[in-house]
Write a protein that holds these residues in place. Structure first.
Motif, PDB file in Angstrom:
ATOM      1  N   ILE A  85       0.778  -1.191   0.009  1.00 44.73           N
ATOM      2  CA  ILE A  85       0.112  -0.217   0.153  1.00 44.73           C
ATOM      3  C   ILE A  85       0.918   1.118   0.118  1.00 44.73           C
ATOM      4  CG2 ILE A  85      -1.841   1.154   1.074  1.00 44.73           C
ATOM      5  CD1 ILE A  85      -2.664  -1.312   2.626  1.00 44.73           C
ATOM      6  N   ASP A 145       0.950   5.446   0.253  1.00 44.45           N
ATOM      7  CA  ASP A 145      -0.019   6.690   0.401  1.00 44.45           C
ATOM      8  C   ASP A 145       1.148   7.998   0.818  1.00 44.45           C
ATOM      9  OD1 ASP A 145      -1.795   8.410   0.379  1.00 44.45           O
ATOM     10  OD2 ASP A 145      -3.229   7.458   1.668  1.00 44.45           O
ATOM     11  N   LEU A 160      -1.483  -1.028  -3.978  1.00 46.37           N
ATOM     12  CA  LEU A 160      -2.653  -0.189  -3.746  1.00 46.37           C
ATOM     13  C   LEU A 160      -2.383   0.949  -3.572  1.00 46.37           C
ATOM     14  CD1 LEU A 160      -4.679  -2.764  -1.514  1.00 46.37           C
ATOM     15  CD2 LEU A 160      -4.425  -2.818  -3.822  1.00 46.37           C
ATOM     16  N   ASP A 204      -4.116   5.459  -4.097  1.00 48.68           N
ATOM     17  CA  ASP A 204      -5.173   6.281  -4.240  1.00 48.68           C
ATOM     18  C   ASP A 204      -5.021   6.955  -5.677  1.00 48.68           C
ATOM     19  OD1 ASP A 204      -7.693   7.477  -3.851  1.00 48.68           O
ATOM     20  OD2 ASP A 204      -7.014   8.460  -2.243  1.00 48.68           O
ATOM     21  N   TYR A 231      -9.168  -3.718  -2.770  1.00 48.73           N
ATOM     22  CA  TYR A 231      -8.824  -2.240  -2.801  1.00 48.73           C
ATOM     23  C   TYR A 231      -9.005  -1.688  -1.289  1.00 48.73           C
ATOM     24  CZ  TYR A 231      -8.806   2.814  -3.593  1.00 48.73           C
ATOM     25  OH  TYR A 231      -8.389   4.003  -3.656  1.00 48.73           O
ATOM     26  N   ARG A 268      -6.820  -0.908   1.660  1.00 53.28           N
ATOM     27  CA  ARG A 268      -5.814   0.397   1.447  1.00 53.28           C
ATOM     28  C   ARG A 268      -6.231   1.364   2.547  1.00 53.28           C
ATOM     29  NH1 ARG A 268      -5.268   5.476   0.518  1.00 53.28           N
ATOM     30  NH2 ARG A 268      -7.425   5.912   0.822  1.00 53.28           N
TER      31      ARG A 268
END
Length: 364
Positions: free
Chosen positions: A25, A27, A133, A135, A241, A244
């Motif tokens: 993940i 981010d 994963l 955004d 998803y 995430r």
């Protein structure tokens, strides 16, 4: 990276089915130093929450999750690739060949380049994961191609922008045009539309699947997910998803409870880079302890012994033991005499099903 890999290999992977989809993940979150002036590589960064520019860094983080436990793998405190946005430059006394010099160079790179660097490090370390994963801020056809070349499939959210195009029915179209051109699913389906298209970059084509999902937060709106793994069904793409969200919980925990960015007032970029893994290590300790307390398989031999004990003690045996205990307590308290107790027990048994009556009489 080494610590997280060891925890995954030794403590978590033995408890996880091989059929489970482990994921990376990616981010970023704001690392605020709004009152600082002389912090090395301090920059003006955009805060998506407040919609304003603040002083600090973009903390880009890579994590691993099996859907239950989240562990951070790596990070980079991004300054800015633009010198105009930098409020302080890098120290001139750092050898660019050293680890500190390489970190400073990476901090002044663009976010997609840092994402690829962190993923290559995780791939070389052998961290078990099949999907990446992230955004909509990181999603682009170029990044889909580059991550797929490393050896990972991508499941990401797509920005509904006219600049984001996919090859559909022989021509390049944005996701809004693709949505309008296809018939939607009726009823209360988990998704509205699923279309197989191609992500094109420098003449290379990558088959992907676009899944249009209802936006529960806004009626009449929809979200768009893209997956490079065509073997997954639409429901599996949506479910995967959903993992995430673990990184959002991780950021919240580190900032609110583990004092990320609050317990150090250092101005050196080396000190800030060292402070962040210390906080991440605290989170790993909590995540591992939580896994051991929640996952019953981690109790080891004690779990197996309790299972054997439950198998030996049948339901009717337990009921007979409880009835006997109740009769003994009533007799000791001198509430009823022996004859009255036997009458009460016979009345209770008479109202039970015939099979239970026969089995309980055998037990007693």
């Amino acid at each position: 990276m080494l610590l997280s890999t060891a925890i995954i290999r030794q403590a978590i992977e033995p408890l996880t089915s091989k059929a489970r989809r482990n994921v990376h993940i990616i981010d970023d979150s704001l690392f605020s130093r709004n009152r600082s002036k002389k912090v090395e590589l301090l920059a003006r960064v955009y805060d998506h929450v407040s919609g304003t520019y603040v002083r600090g860094f973009r903390m880009l983080a890579l994590g691993w999750s099996d859907g239950n436990t989240f562990l951070p793998l790596g990070h980079c405190l991004l300054s800015s690739a633009s010198k105009q946005q930098q409020l302080q430059g890098a120290s001139s006394g750092i050898d660019p060949r050293s680890n500190g010099g390489k970190q400073r160079k990476l901090a002044q790179s663009k976010a997609p380049e840092v994402v690829l660097t962190l993923l290559r490090e995780a791939h070389e370390a052998g961290v078990p994961a099949q999907h990446v994963l992230f955004d909509l801020w990181f999603c682009s056809p170029a990044l889909l191609h580059q991550i797929h070349e490393i050896g990972y499939d991508v499941i990401a959210r797509v920005k509904k922008s006219e600049k984001m195009h996919f090859l559909c029915q022989g021509r390049m179209q944005d996701v809004k045009s693709i949505y309008r051109a296809h018939a939607k699913r009726r009823g209360r389906s988990a998704y509205l539309l699923s279309v197989q298209v191609e992500a094109v970059k420098d003449g290379k084509r990558l088959p992907v699947r676009l899944v249009f999902v209802r936006n529960k937060a806004k009626r009449g709106d929809y979200l768009v997910l893209v997956s490079t793994d065509l073997s997954l069904s639409e429901e599996e793409i949506i479910q995967t998803y959903g993992k995430r969200w673990n990184i959002e919980v991780f950021f919240k925990m580190c900032k609110s409870y583990l004092k990320l960015g609050k317990e150090t007032r250092a101005i050196s970029y080396d000190a800030l880079t060292a402070h962040t893994p210390i906080v991440f290590t605290r989170y790993m300790m909590l995540a591992l302890e939580q896994r051991r307390n929640v996952d019953e398989r981690s109790i080891g031999e004690l779990f197996l012994l309790t299972i054997d004990e439950l198998e030996d003690l049948r339901y009717l045996d337990a009921l007979a033991m409880l009835l006997k205990l109740l009769m003994d307590c009533a007799r000791d308290a001198e509430i009823l005499d022996k004859e009255q107790l036997n009458q009460l027990l016979d009345l209770f048994l008479a109202r039970l099903p015939h099979l239970w009556q026969r089995c309980l009489k055998q037990c007693t």
